[in-house]
Design an enzyme around this catalytic site. Structure first.
Site, PDB file in Angstrom:
ATOM      1  N   HIS A 182      -7.554  23.381  11.225  1.00 58.58           N
ATOM      2  CA  HIS A 182      -8.022  23.460  10.183  1.00 58.58           C
ATOM      3  C   HIS A 182      -7.382  23.724   9.042  1.00 58.58           C
ATOM      4  O   HIS A 182      -7.677  22.924   8.047  1.00 58.58           O
ATOM      5  CB  HIS A 182      -8.538  25.467  10.603  1.00 58.58           C
ATOM      6  N   GLU A 183      -6.614  24.070   8.307  1.00 64.24           N
ATOM      7  CA  GLU A 183      -5.921  24.089   7.628  1.00 64.24           C
ATOM      8  C   GLU A 183      -4.754  22.454   7.911  1.00 64.24           C
ATOM      9  O   GLU A 183      -5.160  21.971   6.478  1.00 64.24           O
ATOM     10  CB  GLU A 183      -4.386  24.689   7.477  1.00 64.24           C
ATOM     11  N   HIS A 186      -7.768  20.886   5.935  1.00 55.68           N
ATOM     12  CA  HIS A 186      -7.616  20.688   3.972  1.00 55.68           C
ATOM     13  C   HIS A 186      -6.522  18.893   3.798  1.00 55.68           C
ATOM     14  O   HIS A 186      -7.538  18.985   3.250  1.00 55.68           O
ATOM     15  CB  HIS A 186      -7.774  22.272   4.044  1.00 55.68           C
ATOM     16  N   GLU A 258     -15.096  24.620   4.187  1.00 53.43           N
ATOM     17  CA  GLU A 258     -14.940  25.438   5.867  1.00 53.43           C
ATOM     18  C   GLU A 258     -15.468  24.979   6.862  1.00 53.43           C
ATOM     19  O   GLU A 258     -15.594  24.412   8.483  1.00 53.43           O
ATOM     20  CB  GLU A 258     -15.011  26.657   5.460  1.00 53.43           C
TER      21      GLU A 258
END
Length: 651
Positions: A182-183, A186, A258
Site C-alpha cells: 500500500h505504501e 503511494h 487511499e
C-alpha cells in the site's frame, strides 16, 4: 474488484479535489484582501461609503478599494502566503527523512537482527525489487503502539517507509506485505509528492490565521485604538475558515488516494487477504491506528490508517475501515481480528522461516558458484530462477535475493561492506590494472576498506551478471548511513576506479549513476534540476540516440533492431526519427542524451520510459544490459520504472 477501474476513478476525483484546494487558497486570499481594505478604511478614519469607494476607479480619487490598491494588497497578501508555502516546502525538500524524524522515527539499521525489525526490512527489500525501485530506509516509531505505517518523500530516491511499534509487533508477514505494498503504491502513484504539497499549501492558509493572531495581540495593547486588533480578529477568522476548508479538501483528496493505494496494493501482491486482514486487525485492536505525536495533524494523510480517531467523517483523512475492507474483500462476514498470544507464535514461525531461507540461499549460491567455476555459466540457473529475474511478483523478488550469495547479502547490510561491494564490482580483470585500483582504495581515508574489498572481490568475481542489479539495489539503505563527507569521498573513489583504465563502459556508468541518484535525496539535494521539456519533439534527437543504443544492445540483427526502434518511437509519437548506425551509438553521447531526458517533465518522462520498454519487449527477451540500462535511465529521471512483461531472460 476491478482494480484498474478503481484506480482510474480515484485519479479523476483527485484531480478535481486538488483543483478545489487551489481555488480555496485563492478565494481566501481575495477575502483577506477585502478584509485588509476595510480595516485600512476604518483605521484611516475615512467615512466615505464603502460601496461607493469600492466602485471608484478614477486616479484622482481612487479610494482604498481602487483596482490599484486592490492589486497592491493582493500582491502583498499573496506574497506573504506564498513565502509561507515556500518556506514549508523548503523544510520538506530534504524528503521523507525530515518527515520521519519529525514524527520521532528512528532509522532501522540494515544489519538489525531484532526479529520484528528484520521482518519489516525483508518485506521492504522484496517490495522494492518487485517494483523496480531502490530499497528505501525504514524508520521505526518505537513509542507508537497504534498499528500504522506511512511513506514520505519527494521522489523514489529520497522516499522512506515508516512503521509503528504496534505494526511490527502484531502483523503477520502477509499482512505486513499488504501494508508495505500500500505504501509503495503511494510512491509509485506519485502520492508522496502530492501529500507534501498539500502540507505546504495548508501551511500557507494557516499562516493567515497566525498573522491575525499576532495583530490581535498587538492591537489589544492600551496604546492602540483597537482597530488593529479588529483587523487581527478578522484575519484569524479568515485563517480558521481557511483551515476548515483546507482540511476538508485535503481529507477528501487523501480518502481518494487511499482507495487507489488499496486497489494498487492488491494488484501488486495478488493477495487481497493480506491487506484485508491488516485492516481487520486494526478494527479489532483497541488503540486502532491512533498516532500520539504532536505533529500528527499536519501529516495525518500520509498514514496507512486514520491517525486521529476523534475526527468527524468530514475531516477523516481515510475512508471508514469497513468500506476499505469491503472493497478488497466483498464477502467479509463483518468480524474483526483479535490477536493475543498469536504474536509470539508468529515470531517463532518467522524465525524458522528465516533459517530456512538462509539455508536455501547458501545452497543456491553454492550451486551457482560451482556452475561458474565449471564453465556451465547461465545454464546452471533453474527455469524458476530465470523467470524470477523478469517477474515483478513478491515471490520472484525473494528469489532474486536468494540468488545472491549469503556472504554478499550480509555484507550489503552495513556501510563498509556495501562500499566494498561497490568497489569490487568496479575492479578490472587485468592484474596490473586491478592492483592499481587496489592502491587507490588503500589511499583513501576509509580504514579497513581495502581489506574488505579483498574479501568481497572473490565472491563478486563469481557473481552472475543477473545478480548485479538486485545486489546494487540492496546496498542503498546501508550506503545512506554514510555521513555527507564520507559520501563525497566515496563518490570520488568510485570515479577514480572507473577512470583507472581511461574509459567508461556501460556497467560502470550504470553503477555510478545508480549510487549517485539513489543517494541524492540523502546527500546531494542540489542535483535536482527544474524540468524544461514538455513535448517529445523538444528532445527528439536525444531520444533517438538513446532508443538506438537500447535497440542495438538488445537485438543482434539490423532488421530486429530497426523494428524494436520503430516500436519505441511510435509509443511516443516520434515518427520522424530513425535508427542511428552502430558507429554513432557512442557511450559518451548516450550518457549526455540520458542527462537531457532527465530534464523532461514527469508526464513526458513516463511516456519516454514506456517507449524504451516497448523497444525492449519487441523480441520477448530481456538481457542483463537492457535491464541495467532501463533501471539506470529511470533512476536518473526519478521516475518509477514501468513493468516489463512477457519477457524471458536472455544471455
Amino acid at each position: 474488484m476491478n482494480f484498474f477501474e478503481q484506480q482510474d476513478k480515484a485519479r479523476r476525483n483527485t484531480g478535481w479535489l486538488v483543483f478545489l484546494f487551489c481555488l480555496a487558497v485563492l478565494s481566501l486570499i481575495l477575502i483577506t484582501n477585502l478584509l485588509v481594505g476595510i480595516a485600512f478604511q476604518l483605521i484611516s478614519g475615512d467615512t466615505t461609503d464603502i460601496a461607493a469607494v469600492y466602485g471608484s476607479s478614477s486616479f484622482e480619487n481612487p479610494g482604498i478599494f481602487s483596482w490599484r490598491n486592490f492589486a497592491l494588497i493582493s500582491l502583498a497578501v499573496g506574497g506573504v502566503v506564498g513565502c509561507a508555502i515556500l518556506y514549508k516546502w523548503w523544510q520538506l525538500s530534504s524528503g521523507g527523512k525530515a518527515v520521519a524524524e519529525s514524527l520521532g522515527g528512528v532509522r532501522i539499521l540494515p544489519d538489525s537482527e531484532e526479529p520484528n525489525e528484520r521482518l519489516v526490512l525483508n518485506v521492504v527489500e522484496e517490495m522494492a525489487l518487485a517494483s523496480g525501485m531502490p530499497v528505501p530506509p525504514v524508520y521505526l516509531m518505537a513509542h507508537e503502539m497504534g498499528i500504522n505505517a506511512f511513506a514520505a518523500g519527494n521522489t523514489p530516491a529520497d522516499a522512506v517507509i515508516g512503521v509503528t511499534q504496534g505494526s511490527i509487533e502484531h502483523f503477520k508477514r502477509d499482512e505486513l506485505q499488504g501494508v508495505i505494498a500500500h505504501e509503495f503504491s503511494h510512491i509509485l502513484n506519485g502520492d508522496m509528492r502530492l501529500n507534501l504539497r498539500l502540507i505546504a499549501l495548508l501551511h500557507g492558509i494557516v499562516f493567515i490565521g497566525q498573522v491575525g493572531e499576532l495583530f490581535a495581540r498587538g492591537g489589544s495593547d492600551r496604546r492602540s485604538d483597537g482597530r488593529v486588533a479588529l483587523l487581527g480578529i478578522g484575519l484569524m477568522i479568515v485563517g480558521w475558515l481557511g483551515i476548515f476548508f483546507g482540511k476538508l479538501i485535503k481529507s477528501a483528496v487523501s480518502r481518494q488516494r487511499e482507495f487507489l493505494a488499496d486497489a494498487s496494493a492488491v494488484q501488486f501482491t495478488r493477495n487481497p487477504e493480506g491487506i484485508a486482514n491488516a485492516l481487520k486487525l486494526i478494527g479489532g485492536y483497541s488503540p486502532g491506528s491512533e498516532i500520539n505525536n504532536s505533529h500528527r495533524s499536519e501529516v495525518s494523510h500520509l498514514f496507512f490508517g486514520q491517525a486521529i480517531s476523534s475526527l468527524s467523517s468530514l475531516f477523516a483523512t481515510h475512508p471508514p475501515i469497513v468500506d476499505r475492507i469491503l472493497r478488497v474483500d466483498p464477502h467479509w462476514d463483518g468480524n474483526f481480528l483479535y490477536r493475543g498470544n498469536e504474536t509470539r507464535e508468529r515470531k517463532l514461525e518467522e524465525e524458522q522461516q528465516k533459517s530456512e531461507e538462509k539455508r536455501q540461499r547458501v545452497q543456491e549460491a553454492a550451486a551457482i558458484g560451482a556452475a561458474v567455476m565449471t564453465g556451465a555459466g547461465e545454464s546452471a540457473l533453474t527455469d524458476n530462477s530465470l523467470s524470477a529475474l523478469t517477474d515483478n511478483s513478491l515471490s520472484a523478488a525473494r528469489e532474486k535475493i536468494d540468488l545472491i550469495p549469503e556472504f554478499l547479502y550480509e555484507q550489503a547490510k552495513e556501510p563498509l561492506g556495501a562500499m566494498s561491494i561497490c568497489c569490487s564490482l568496479l575492479l578490472h580483470s587485468e592484474g596490473e590494472l586491478r592492483q592499481k585500483q587496489l592502491e587507490m582504495i588503500k589511499a583513501t581515508e576509509f580504514q579497513g576498506l581495502e581489506k574488505e574489498v579483498l574479501k568481497t572481490a572473490q565472491a563478486v568475481d563469481k557473481l552472475q551478471e543477473h545478480c548485479r542489479l538486485p545486489l546494487i539495489e540492496l546496498l542503498m539503505p546501508a550506503l545512506k548511513c554514510m555521513s555527507a563527507e564520507q559520501y563525497k569521498q566515496f563518490k570520488r573513489l568510485l570515479m577514480q576506479l572507473i577512470r583507472a583504465d581511461k574509459k567508461t563502459d556501460l556497467f560502470e556508468w550504470c553503477l555510478f549513476q545508480l549510487v549517485q541518484h539513489y543517494l541524492a535525496g540523502e546527500h546531494d539535494p542540489e542535483l535536482k534540476s527544474a524540468p524544461r521539456y514538455k513535448t517529445p519533439g523538444q528532445i527528439g534527437d536525444e531520444y533517438a540516440q538513446i532508443l538506438s543504443a537500447v535497440a542495438r544492445f538488445g537485438h543482434e540483427d539490423e532488421e530486429s533492431a530497426e523494428r524494436a526502434f520503430n516500436r519505441g518511437a511510435g509509443a511516443v509519437s516520434l515518427y520522424n526519427i530513425h535508427l542511428l548506425p552502430a558507429e554513432e551509438c557512442d557511450v559518451q553521447v548516450f550518457i549526455k542524451a540520458v542527462n537531457v531526458l532527465g530534464l523532461a517533465y514527469p508526464l513526458l518522462q513516463r511516456r519516454l520510459l514506456i517507449g524504451l520498454c516497448r523497444c525492449i519487449e519487441h523480441d520477448g527477451k530481456l538481457t542483463t544490459t537492457e535491464r541495467e540500462l532501463i533501471t539506470t535511465i529511470a533512476a536518473i529521471m526519478g521516475c518509477p520504472l514501468p513493468k516489463l512483461e512477457h519477457l524471458d531472460e536472455g544471455e
